[in-house]
Design a protein around this motif. Structure first.
Motif, PDB file in Angstrom:
ATOM      1  N   GLU A  83       0.617   2.900  -6.722  1.00 26.66           N
ATOM      2  CA  GLU A  83      -0.189   1.803  -6.216  1.00 26.66           C
ATOM      3  C   GLU A  83       0.489   0.476  -6.487  1.00 26.66           C
ATOM      4  O   GLU A  83       1.052   0.271  -7.570  1.00 26.66           O
ATOM      5  N   TYR A 123      -0.580  -2.708   7.653  1.00 27.51           N
ATOM      6  CA  TYR A 123      -1.428  -1.522   7.577  1.00 27.51           C
ATOM      7  C   TYR A 123      -0.767  -0.335   8.285  1.00 27.51           C
ATOM      8  O   TYR A 123      -0.724   0.782   7.756  1.00 27.51           O
ATOM      9  N   THR A 127       0.221   3.106   6.497  1.00 25.34           N
ATOM     10  CA  THR A 127      -0.551   4.300   6.842  1.00 25.34           C
ATOM     11  C   THR A 127       0.193   5.236   7.792  1.00 25.34           C
ATOM     12  O   THR A 127       0.273   6.435   7.535  1.00 25.34           O
ATOM     13  N   LYS A 128       0.734   4.694   8.863  1.00 29.94           N
ATOM     14  CA  LYS A 128       1.403   5.542   9.856  1.00 29.94           C
ATOM     15  C   LYS A 128       2.859   5.816   9.488  1.00 29.94           C
ATOM     16  O   LYS A 128       3.357   6.914   9.681  1.00 29.94           O
ATOM     17  N   GLY A 132       0.518   6.431   3.617  1.00 29.76           N
ATOM     18  CA  GLY A 132      -0.240   5.860   2.508  1.00 29.76           C
ATOM     19  C   GLY A 132      -1.557   5.265   2.951  1.00 29.76           C
ATOM     20  O   GLY A 132      -2.070   5.574   4.029  1.00 29.76           O
ATOM     21  N   SER A 133      -2.091   4.400   2.115  1.00 31.56           N
ATOM     22  CA  SER A 133      -3.343   3.729   2.439  1.00 31.56           C
ATOM     23  C   SER A 133      -3.275   2.280   1.961  1.00 31.56           C
ATOM     24  O   SER A 133      -2.451   1.936   1.120  1.00 31.56           O
ATOM     25  N   MET A 134      -4.151   1.480   2.525  1.00 35.55           N
ATOM     26  CA  MET A 134      -4.225   0.074   2.147  1.00 35.55           C
ATOM     27  C   MET A 134      -5.694  -0.320   2.175  1.00 35.55           C
ATOM     28  O   MET A 134      -6.408   0.005   3.113  1.00 35.55           O
ATOM     29  N   ARG A 135      -6.127  -0.998   1.112  1.00 31.79           N
ATOM     30  CA  ARG A 135      -7.513  -1.462   1.078  1.00 31.79           C
ATOM     31  C   ARG A 135      -7.560  -2.879   0.510  1.00 31.79           C
ATOM     32  O   ARG A 135      -6.632  -3.314  -0.168  1.00 31.79           O
ATOM     33  N   THR A 148      -2.126  -1.225  -2.111  1.00 31.31           N
ATOM     34  CA  THR A 148      -1.339  -0.354  -1.254  1.00 31.31           C
ATOM     35  C   THR A 148      -1.029   0.901  -2.050  1.00 31.31           C
ATOM     36  O   THR A 148      -0.577   0.817  -3.190  1.00 31.31           O
ATOM     37  N   SER A 149      -1.279   2.044  -1.462  1.00 32.46           N
ATOM     38  CA  SER A 149      -1.041   3.310  -2.134  1.00 32.46           C
ATOM     39  C   SER A 149      -0.037   4.128  -1.331  1.00 32.46           C
ATOM     40  O   SER A 149      -0.242   4.367  -0.137  1.00 32.46           O
TER      41      SER A 149
END
Length: 159
Positions: A83, A123, A127-128, A132-135, A148-149
């Motif tokens: 993260e 993002y 993600t793509k 990963g992911s972002m919040r 950001t993960s």
């Protein structure tokens, strides 16, 4: 990561000579290298950091002499990911628009100061492009934090 922080900070100071902020970092020293596209990850970090400096600079103009702008970057390893947190103590993001900030062409900045593409591209890269992911977490008037993960590939066990 530290390079992106310094680049974004000095880039902002080049635009606004009187700007100063406290920069804090807490990088997990135990992190192993990740398989990422370095240029893409740098683009995401520069975007998040530039937005953070924008936020604290805007708050500086209205908050008065007691306000101390601060931007921080933290990294840590979780069980399945690394993260990266970018946090500022700017004005925050209104709850009413938080769900829209990753949409293309959406911006909270005044006309002519933002395209609304930085966060949507960031993002997509996370993600793509990297799985990963972002919040975002934010409290209006207090702070904004982007997390950001990035997934960590586990080694297959031999049976």
């Amino acid at each position: 990561m530290a390079e992106c922080l310094q680049l974004a900070y000095h880039g902002w100071r080049a635009k606004d000579k009187g700007f100063n902020a406290t920069l804090t970092t807490d990088f997990d020293a135990s992190l192993k290298p990740l398989k990422v596209v370095p240029q893409d990850l740098s683009r995401v970090l520069l975007n998040l950091l530039t937005n953070a400096f924008y936020a604290v600079a805007a708050k500086s103009k209205q908050a008065g002499a007691d306000y101390r702008p601060e931007v921080s970057v933290h990294t840590r390893r979780t069980e399945n990911a690394v993260e990266i947190q970018v946090r500022d103590n700017g004005n925050g993001i209104a709850a009413a628009v938080r769900d829209k900030i990753f949409q293309p062409f959406f911006t909270t900045k005044p006309t002519g100061e933002g395209t609304g593409l930085g966060l949507s591209l960031s993002y997509d890269i996370i993600t793509k492009g990297h799985g990963g992911s972002m919040r975002v977490d934010s409290e209006e008037g207090q702070y904004t934090q982007f997390t950001t993960s990035l997934p960590v590939m586990k080694k297959a066990s031999v049976v």
